[in-house]
Write an enzyme that holds these catalytic residues in place. Structure first.
Site, short mmCIF file in Angstrom:
data_model
loop_
_atom_site.label_atom_id
_atom_site.label_comp_id
_atom_site.label_asym_id
_atom_site.label_seq_id
_atom_site.Cartn_x
_atom_site.Cartn_y
_atom_site.Cartn_z
N ILE A 36 47.21 23.07 -146.42
CA ILE A 36 48.45 23.16 -145.64
C ILE A 36 48.59 24.53 -145.01
O ILE A 36 48.54 25.55 -145.70
CB ILE A 36 49.69 22.83 -146.51
CG1 ILE A 36 49.65 21.37 -146.97
CG2 ILE A 36 50.99 23.09 -145.73
CD1 ILE A 36 50.88 20.89 -147.75
N TRP A 37 48.73 24.53 -143.68
CA TRP A 37 49.07 25.72 -142.90
C TRP A 37 50.59 25.83 -142.97
O TRP A 37 51.29 25.00 -142.39
CB TRP A 37 48.70 25.51 -141.44
CG TRP A 37 47.35 25.79 -140.90
CD1 TRP A 37 47.07 26.70 -139.90
CD2 TRP A 37 46.09 25.15 -141.20
NE1 TRP A 37 45.71 26.65 -139.59
CE2 TRP A 37 45.10 25.73 -140.37
CE3 TRP A 37 45.71 24.17 -142.11
CZ2 TRP A 37 43.75 25.33 -140.42
CZ3 TRP A 37 44.39 23.77 -142.16
CH2 TRP A 37 43.43 24.36 -141.33
N ILE A 72 46.23 26.71 -149.57
CA ILE A 72 47.41 27.11 -148.81
C ILE A 72 47.01 28.19 -147.83
O ILE A 72 46.31 29.14 -148.20
CB ILE A 72 48.50 27.63 -149.78
CG1 ILE A 72 48.97 26.48 -150.68
CG2 ILE A 72 49.65 28.27 -149.03
CD1 ILE A 72 49.61 26.94 -151.97
N LYS A 73 47.46 28.03 -146.59
CA LYS A 73 47.18 29.04 -145.59
C LYS A 73 48.48 29.61 -145.07
O LYS A 73 49.32 28.87 -144.56
CB LYS A 73 46.39 28.42 -144.43
CG LYS A 73 46.06 29.41 -143.34
CD LYS A 73 45.57 28.72 -142.08
CE LYS A 73 45.43 29.73 -140.94
NZ LYS A 73 45.14 29.09 -139.65
N VAL A 74 48.65 30.93 -145.20
CA VAL A 74 49.83 31.59 -144.62
C VAL A 74 49.40 32.81 -143.83
O VAL A 74 48.23 33.20 -143.85
CB VAL A 74 50.85 32.00 -145.73
CG1 VAL A 74 51.56 30.79 -146.30
CG2 VAL A 74 50.17 32.80 -146.82
#
Lengths: 309, 309, 309, 309, 309
Positions: free
Chosen positions: C171-172, C206-208
């Site tokens: 998830i971006w 997880i991409k932040v």
């Protein structure tokens, strides 16, 4: 269970329904003290959703308990009991097979601010009705509201599903919203129109409010005057609504509305009977009274439909 | 696992449910130190969604780890643990079978600007609950909000699905939005109404906030005064909410709300107990304290429900 | 393929996933030069959708050809390659089995005027990911936007489907829209919150974006100050984000954002590494450079994660 | 049933339909006094929905009974009878096999305030049509309205389903709403366009209103003048509509509109016939007259299509 | 049917497609006078939906008949014929197997007032394409419009379904609506972007309009100038669009737009050819001319693509 010729004649009007649905209609029509007469009195208890528990049950606190209403309907010899999912779930096991039930499958509430665009939430399913042993589903439409097409499409789908599994379909047709005036909601032209639309939507049993002699729509008013349709008395107005239900080929019952005194309720029932209507669906006027009073009232009401009063 | 007569009496109220659902309710009611008493204390940890991780866990950083909460609930002898999908996924394997879990299946967050029209995102499914070994799904509705009908229709479908596979259904009924005043959100008429609607929607366990003695709706106020409904004390108000949950036929628990001091929390629990409520669901007041403090508080809370305090 | 103890420890955190999903996570974690270290560098090429072909590829026209990016990722020894449907369809056959791929399953574009209410179109499916041999699906959510609940419900359904067939979910999580200020989109409280919500939604990876030391929400600011959460350095901020990802139980990687010079990129990577982050996902900073330059940069980046720099 | 060469030629135009659908078209084309001529007269009774029961049936109260209309259509020797769900359900058993029926599957009503954005509710299904023994489904679209795309998508799905089970599809194409002027609703350019769109949507039978010589759209007006399209007479205008229905490859019938006197109705029918149209669909002009008058009118109408008048 | 090395090279670019889809692409690429060259000319006839029958067919009334267009496309030796549902249904049986067809699966019309938010109705299905023997589905997207995400999600689902059953997918990518200026709809940056998005969405064949040398987006303009992208001639612009279609890995054809004179059309085709484009899709410029003229024009056009002119 054998059925009377009167009930047979009514069932014959449902000529496109499967034996399952006819059997469930027969169960309702053969139940209780009016069984076999073609008349019926139904107890609906969905006011908890509409008005909240205190406004519904504080006057007679026994009504907080879902078992109470089953008991009342059975003891009074009524034709059927209608309520939302939770109310039936909490008592359907105890009273299984003792009285036909109608799962009221959509509901509104007093907290909604969508007064301008009234609608309801669908809160039950055909599968729920089957597992709870119901004979029918009940659904409210608001003809005139902005949500009316969506509501009609909901009952279209639910009714198709219900009929396929042998359930009957009861439509509460309550005009509301849009351009309708407050008086228009019970105007005779609107009431007859609402009943007719419920019939066109495929309802087996139609529930509308008692009509007044007001005429709402200009185009309709013109016709009522030109064609000299007699709407001067309650009886004549009920006759007109019955006529609008496929000339009597569909069962139509009338709600009692807000609490009234007993003589007014009985007068209304006499007019329904004399106008050819099939009966009453009466909630607050019964369960908000102490049980003895409620039973006495229902006894009188049934006597009216039995032609004894 | 054998069940106590008290739990048997409670299960009998769920007379339309299949043995699977009854078994899951029994697991919750027989779990922990309150097992068998008909009382329960549930640990909910969905504050990460609602308020973000720092506001939820910085006060007691052990809480960043999903394993912590399982451990806390088990060690304290609680009845069940409720959390969103990711929180359960990250620990359900390790703690499988040690405590009943409730998959909190929808959530809001503090970044939403839809304050005027509050809603939530559905973030889990019945299939998720099954694969994670949960005993129930949990769902929030916002009675009064513009989204309320949509939310009710979501839980209707999810509850039908859950019941069919033997899960229990917990509804968080939080009045909010629409025409409701801030005080109205916890007004006694609104709280009882919210609890009643959750019951009508078919909830097995109902969660509401502790009610105040404020009355929000004019039409309801009139009835509370006329019928002399006693709402003067906490205990009386809890009694009224219990009554509104089908006269006690449905389990109702109360949330703790924002952090409070211990005496206030225990006083509230005593009133819940004395009013006939089934227990507490308490999150921030426990997991934001150091573990020893949290265990001590939960010990006192459980003692209240055991009637020892 | 045997896995390292480090990778085994990471996989153990995914205790609710089936062996299929664990295998796909293992494929990514064991791939390329960082294989086995628990660190990863991913090449994402979805800028064609976001900014158009010329802005994405004119600086290094080799990038117009989808084969180029596969080749770059493989030659540089990266962990995975992520792209939208068409980009993978045009090269997945040629490079089948050579590098794990992530189907980026929703996308926005620069022509949308919905700046106030940002959203994305779903442009791929789980079935597409399977037929193209992908290891994971990738999905962007915009926490804070008016579309956030709809987006969360989309990934909920897609993630459930993906996990059931053994795919991993990336998830971006990009806060945007609603009441968020521009600075707030990368504020540390918002970034940690966004990462936490992705974890709660069940993301495996997880991409932040790299967080700044700005604090956006008043309620959060209060807690950061009271609890003395150290957000003064990049490393400390990455630590806080890692903590917000279930205390390190979920893989978190950071995007590079707009083009920067090499020293800045490497400094960022060192801070990610030292803060316990799992790696970088870097697109424009690599494929917009001539291939030799890009390979040199990626070599340096990998060396950072290998602890050699 | 053997078919005439004329009907065979018409059926050959439906070269992509399965034998089931062709058989149902044949049933309509071979029914009644016009059977075998390629001409048809259809009785539609959906005015109860559109205008309410009194405006529809008070002029000839026999019409309140759904059996009446079946009887009228059969006795007059018409080609088919079209009505909404409830009307067919109430009589389809009695008259099974005596006349082809068309289930009118969507309807509007006079209570809707959505005059600016007209739409209809879907009130029947393909499954309903099958269980009621219908030969076709009927559906109204409002080209020009804001709801037009939604309505087209509804009939697209329903038509696909209907064709797959051997039913024919009748589209009522009534331009309305959006930027259309009142005169534009029956303008020849709009009427031909509406008929053409119904053909493009895959209708087997197209129903439009009689066109006037008005031209609504500037871009179209230019072409009508440049190309010297003759729209000066009714006959020429019907020719143009027939041409717009794939050069006569699709059956097109015309509605009678509001009540008119008999000479006007017959003149219209002669023009339809001479212009190559396939016939009339006439409701209020027949069922609102006393039965004897209605039969006399229909006899004259049929004689026109038989070329006897 | 054996295929040429040129066609083989093109098919090899579709490396993720199943043999069914490749076979349908091959059918189009091997059809007619350009068969085997990698070039194609397609006849689209959806103007009846877009502009109405008179504006489409009055100039050459033979075109009112769906059979005419099949005949024209076959006689001219074209590659494929594209049309909406009804047009194909009315002739697909007669011409089965004589020319590949593309079912145009969504359409708009001139009556829609949604000029500010352009969209289309889906009017056909993959099942329709299969039963009509089509080789492909065709779908229009409006990048930039408020409906763009919904349209992309529609084609995503339809394309997945089409590819699974061996059909090819043609996307008409027409920027429109939102913040786009009128000139921007055909600006080179927007045209290349639109083509690229169609490729990213998984189109096998991309249809865009001939681009001008205008640049719409500031961010793009900057890059075109900095990177010195040559867009000074038609040929260079077509080259840039081809490059934006995965560096030539996807077939791209260009529409003719409004009627032009023959020299202009041929000049455009030469530029398409010299820029590496795959051909033309030309409707009104052919079927609105008398057949002999249309055939002569198409002969010249094909000669251009054969390199003879």
């Amino acid at each position: 269970m054998s059925i009377t010729p009167t009930v047979k004649r009514i069932l014959d009007n449902y000529e496109s329904d499967n034996p399952g649905t006819k059997a469930n209609l027969a169960r309702i029509l053969m139940q209780g003290r009016l069984g076999g007469t073609g008349k019926l009195v139904i107890l609906p208890v969905d006011q908890g959703f509409e008005h909240g528990p205190a406004r519904s049950f504080a006057a007679n606190p026994a009504g907080y308990d879902p078992h109470y209403h089953y008991g009342l309907a059975i003891e009074a010899g009524l034709s059927a009991y209608a309520a939302p999912l939770g109310m039936l779930e909490a008592a359907a096991g105890t009273f299984a097979g003792q009285i036909p039930t109608i799962l009221k499958i959509n509901s509104s509430n007093s907290l909604s601010r969508l007064k301008e665009d009234p609608s309801q939430a669908v809160t039950g399913s055909v599968a729920d009705a089957l597992r709870l042993g119901c004979s029918a589903i009940g659904f409210t439409i608001y003809p005139g509201s902005d949500a009316q097409f969506a509501m009609m499409e909901e009952i279209r789908a639910l009714a198709e599903e219900a009929k396929a599994v042998g359930l009957a379909v009861v439509i509460w047709s309550y005009p509301r919203g849009g351009t309708l005036s407050k008086a228009g909601e019970t105007a005779i032209d609107i009431c007859a129109y609402a009943a007719h639309m419920a019939a066109l939507l495929g309802a087996h049993i139609i529930k509308v409010k008692p009509p007044t002699d007001y005429l709402e729509l200009e185009a309709a008013k013109k016709v009522y005057l030109e064609q000299k349709i007699d709407i001067s008395t309650q009886t004549k107005r009920y006759e007109h609504v019955v006529q609008s239900c496929f000339n009597g080929r569909r069962i139509v019952v009338f709600s009692g509305g807000e609490s009234k005194d007993v003589p007014a309720l009985l007068a209304e029932a006499r007019a329904i009977r004399d106008g050819g209507g099939n009966g009453s669906i009466m909630g607050r006027n019964t369960f908000q009274r102490p049980k003895a009073e409620a039973l006495a009232l229902l006894d009188q009401l049934i006597n009216v439909y039995l032609g004894k009063d």
